[in-house]
Design a protein around this motif. Structure first.
Motif, PDB file in Angstrom:
ATOM      1  N   VAL A 198      31.939  -2.824  -2.486  1.00 59.88           N
ATOM      2  CA  VAL A 198      31.986  -2.508  -3.916  1.00 59.88           C
ATOM      3  C   VAL A 198      32.060  -0.991  -4.060  1.00 59.88           C
ATOM      4  O   VAL A 198      31.148  -0.265  -3.676  1.00 59.88           O
ATOM      5  CB  VAL A 198      30.759  -3.048  -4.677  1.00 59.88           C
ATOM      6  CG1 VAL A 198      30.935  -2.837  -6.179  1.00 59.88           C
ATOM      7  CG2 VAL A 198      30.530  -4.526  -4.376  1.00 59.88           C
ATOM      8  N   GLU A 199      33.178  -0.537  -4.601  1.00 56.98           N
ATOM      9  CA  GLU A 199      33.425   0.899  -4.706  1.00 56.98           C
ATOM     10  C   GLU A 199      33.071   1.413  -6.106  1.00 56.98           C
ATOM     11  O   GLU A 199      33.330   0.746  -7.102  1.00 56.98           O
ATOM     12  CB  GLU A 199      34.928   1.131  -4.450  1.00 56.98           C
ATOM     13  CG  GLU A 199      35.363   2.565  -4.594  1.00 56.98           C
ATOM     14  CD  GLU A 199      36.892   2.728  -4.651  1.00 56.98           C
ATOM     15  OE1 GLU A 199      37.610   1.726  -4.785  1.00 56.98           O
ATOM     16  OE2 GLU A 199      37.350   3.871  -4.588  1.00 56.98           O
ATOM     17  N   THR A 200      32.477   2.589  -6.165  1.00 58.35           N
ATOM     18  CA  THR A 200      32.271   3.209  -7.469  1.00 58.35           C
ATOM     19  C   THR A 200      32.274   4.728  -7.338  1.00 58.35           C
ATOM     20  O   THR A 200      31.962   5.274  -6.290  1.00 58.35           O
ATOM     21  CB  THR A 200      30.957   2.737  -8.129  1.00 58.35           C
ATOM     22  OG1 THR A 200      30.971   3.125  -9.499  1.00 58.35           O
ATOM     23  CG2 THR A 200      29.724   3.319  -7.482  1.00 58.35           C
ATOM     24  N   VAL A 245      29.703  11.650   6.298  1.00 57.87           N
ATOM     25  CA  VAL A 245      30.449  12.886   6.089  1.00 57.87           C
ATOM     26  C   VAL A 245      31.868  12.615   6.568  1.00 57.87           C
ATOM     27  O   VAL A 245      32.141  12.512   7.764  1.00 57.87           O
ATOM     28  CB  VAL A 245      29.803  14.067   6.834  1.00 57.87           C
ATOM     29  CG1 VAL A 245      30.580  15.336   6.569  1.00 57.87           C
ATOM     30  CG2 VAL A 245      28.354  14.222   6.398  1.00 57.87           C
ATOM     31  N   ASN A 246      32.749  12.447   5.597  1.00 57.72           N
ATOM     32  CA  ASN A 246      34.127  12.035   5.878  1.00 57.72           C
ATOM     33  C   ASN A 246      34.982  13.269   6.229  1.00 57.72           C
ATOM     34  O   ASN A 246      34.524  14.393   6.139  1.00 57.72           O
ATOM     35  CB  ASN A 246      34.668  11.318   4.634  1.00 57.72           C
ATOM     36  CG  ASN A 246      35.970  10.611   4.889  1.00 57.72           C
ATOM     37  OD1 ASN A 246      36.231  10.153   5.986  1.00 57.72           O
ATOM     38  ND2 ASN A 246      36.806  10.527   3.859  1.00 57.72           N
ATOM     39  N   LYS A 247      36.196  13.011   6.615  1.00 58.08           N
ATOM     40  CA  LYS A 247      37.178  14.060   6.931  1.00 58.08           C
ATOM     41  C   LYS A 247      36.771  14.878   8.153  1.00 58.08           C
ATOM     42  O   LYS A 247      37.065  16.077   8.229  1.00 58.08           O
ATOM     43  CB  LYS A 247      37.425  14.975   5.715  1.00 58.08           C
ATOM     44  CG  LYS A 247      37.722  14.194   4.422  1.00 58.08           C
ATOM     45  CD  LYS A 247      38.285  15.046   3.312  1.00 58.08           C
ATOM     46  CE  LYS A 247      38.382  14.248   2.018  1.00 58.08           C
ATOM     47  NZ  LYS A 247      38.949  14.940   0.893  1.00 58.08           N
ATOM     48  N   ALA A 248      36.057  14.230   9.075  1.00 58.84           N
ATOM     49  CA  ALA A 248      35.684  14.909  10.316  1.00 58.84           C
ATOM     50  C   ALA A 248      36.856  14.831  11.288  1.00 58.84           C
ATOM     51  O   ALA A 248      36.861  14.050  12.238  1.00 58.84           O
ATOM     52  CB  ALA A 248      34.428  14.269  10.903  1.00 58.84           C
ATOM     53  N   SER A 286      38.597   9.075   8.267  1.00 59.91           N
ATOM     54  CA  SER A 286      39.391   7.910   7.871  1.00 59.91           C
ATOM     55  C   SER A 286      40.827   8.065   8.339  1.00 59.91           C
ATOM     56  O   SER A 286      41.582   7.102   8.346  1.00 59.91           O
ATOM     57  CB  SER A 286      39.382   7.760   6.347  1.00 59.91           C
ATOM     58  OG  SER A 286      38.075   7.793   5.856  1.00 59.91           O
ATOM     59  N   VAL A 287      41.198   9.285   8.734  1.00 62.58           N
ATOM     60  CA  VAL A 287      42.572   9.539   9.164  1.00 62.58           C
ATOM     61  C   VAL A 287      42.742   9.223  10.650  1.00 62.58           C
ATOM     62  O   VAL A 287      43.650   8.490  11.045  1.00 62.58           O
ATOM     63  CB  VAL A 287      42.987  10.996   8.843  1.00 62.58           C
ATOM     64  CG1 VAL A 287      44.325  11.334   9.471  1.00 62.58           C
ATOM     65  CG2 VAL A 287      43.054  11.192   7.329  1.00 62.58           C
ATOM     66  N   THR A 288      41.823   9.743  11.485  1.00 62.39           N
ATOM     67  CA  THR A 288      41.927   9.468  12.923  1.00 62.39           C
ATOM     68  C   THR A 288      41.195   8.181  13.306  1.00 62.39           C
ATOM     69  O   THR A 288      41.436   7.620  14.364  1.00 62.39           O
ATOM     70  CB  THR A 288      41.319  10.624  13.745  1.00 62.39           C
ATOM     71  OG1 THR A 288      39.908  10.699  13.452  1.00 62.39           O
ATOM     72  CG2 THR A 288      41.967  11.955  13.430  1.00 62.39           C
TER      73      THR A 288
END
Ligand SMILES: Nc1nc2c(ncn2[C@@H]2O[C@H](COP(=O)(O)OP(=O)(O)OP(=O)(O)O)[C@@H](O)[C@H]2O)c(=O)[nH]1
Ligand SMILES: [Mg+2]
Length: 376
Positions: A198-200, A245-248, A286-288
């Motif tokens: 569930v995204e918000t 912590v995203n975008k690592a 989320s990219v790699t």
């Protein structure tokens, strides 16, 4: 029928799902009606109705996505007769609900929620899970919804046969969205989805609302200097079981790791969001895809941990209780403001209060006396 009159088979409450479709095993009235004594494409208004809840339930339990989408449309509808059908459907499906892991995901705009759900959801499907993605959009009443659950950033997931993405329902207050999302979650579970995301957006009250309907809650954070962490709403960290912590990736890796470290330090001093579980912080991309399996590993650990301690089940029970009270409040508020006598009196007492000729509590008391009189 006059040229400018709406035809009598026209039904403004029906979405296209409820007319014009014939499916084996589902009773639809389309083509069963007669116009001028001849078989016609349309039926009389009163005869227009969707498939029977029992038929819909059967198809949902088989995992039929068309039936699921149709059922969600029923749940999201504001029409009274759709409400009755939806409730009957939920009653039938109830024994087959509740088996999924419910995970809330929040983060400021641009934190990478959509990209993360694309990567994470695809990974989970790969593992053999069935993943439903729902959204609670706090701005939906203004924008008409669909900011969240945007399929453009979820290209792979949106075509994955093991995934089901449903954007935020539009219209109505957050309270209404609340009911609809919870019921949609139950429908997805009955259709065999064993993970519900569930995204918000992490603004306003919506993250509290989502926390109240999921088992685990994740905050997607941006990498940043210490000041940013200081400025971060402490409240939101207190309800997160995991800070991601995203975008690592690329040159961002060292700072992402450092940020995760800082979150860990802060979380250590906060009251845990879930009894017996110290909230964690992880870096991922989320990219790699780096760190994504670790996120799932942690959630599995969370699940077994909280199931073993009973906290998982206790939370679910508490959520059901809260859900009842949330619906009662919504309904009371709605009926109060809808009552003609209240509507008529409200501007008058507002003016009196503003003019300083009546105390606020007396004004409210007067309104309630009028409200209750309507029932006697
Ligand atoms: N380098 C890198 N960029 C990322 C990553 N995740 C997301 N992004 C980028 O960050 C931007 C925002 O990502 P979204 O997934 O749209 O963020 P969001 O949280 O869904 O944003 P809203 O829908 O506006 O709330 C996009 O340009 C993404 O490509 C990542 O892991 N690494
Ligand atoms: Mg997004």
């Amino acid at each position: 029928m006059g040229k400018n009159r709406k035809p009598d088979w026209y039904d403004p409450d029906s979405s296209e799902h409820f007319v014009g479709e014939i499916k084996k095993g589902i009773v639809t009235p389309v083509n069963e009606g007669k116009r001028n004594g001849r078989p016609g494409r349309f039926v009389k208004k009163d005869a227009v109705q969707g498939p029977l809840p029992a038929d819909l339930a059967k198809d949902i339990l088989k995992g039929d996505r068309v039936a699921l989408a149709r059922a969600i449309t029923l749940v999201e509808s504001n029409a009274k007769r759709h409400f009755d059908q939806a409730q009957e459907l939920l009653r039938l499906l109830q024994p087959r609900t509740g088996k999924s892991m419910r995970i809330g995901i929040t983060g400021v705009p641009g934190a990478g929620k959509s990209t993360f759900i694309e990567a994470f959801g695809t990974y989970l499907c790969h593992l053999g899970h069935k993943v439903a993605v729902l959204a609670v959009d706090p701005t939906s009443s203004l924008t008409g919804g669909s900011i969240l659950g945007d399929k453009t950033r979820m290209e792979k997931l949106s075509v994955n046969p093991r995934a089901f993405i449903r954007p935020s329902p539009s219209g109505g207050k957050l309270g209404g969205v609340h009911r609809k999302t919870r019921e949609t979650m139950l429908l997805c579970e009955a259709a065999g989805f064993d993970i519900v995301l569930v995204e918000t957006v992490g603004v306003g009250q919506s993250e509290i609302l989502v926390r109240g309907m999921v088992d685990a809650f994740m905050l997607l954070a941006l990498t940043g200097a210490g000041d940013e962490l200081q400025g971060m709403k402490k409240g939101i960290m207190e309800i997160a079981d995991l800070v991601l912590v995203n975008k690592a990736d690329g040159s961002n890796i060292p700072i992402a790791n450092k940020t995760a470290e800082e979150y860990r330090r802060i979380l250590h001093f906060l009251q845990p969001a879930t009894k017996g579980w110290e909230s964690r912080a992880l870096a991922c991309s989320s990219v790699t895809g780096d760190g994504i399996p670790g996120v799932w590993g942690m959630l599995e650990e969370f699940e077994s941990n909280t199931k073993e301690s009973g906290v998982f089940y206790e939370r679910r029970r508490e959520q059901s209780r809260e859900w009842i009270h949330a619906l009662i409040s919504d309904r009371l508020e709605f009926s109060f403001y809808q009552q003609p006598e209240v509507k008529a009196l409200l501007p008058k007492v507002e003016n009196e209060v503003i003019a300083g000729t009546k105390p606020v509590a007396s004004a409210v008391d007067e309104l309630f006396r009028v409200f209750f009189k309507g029932f006697s």
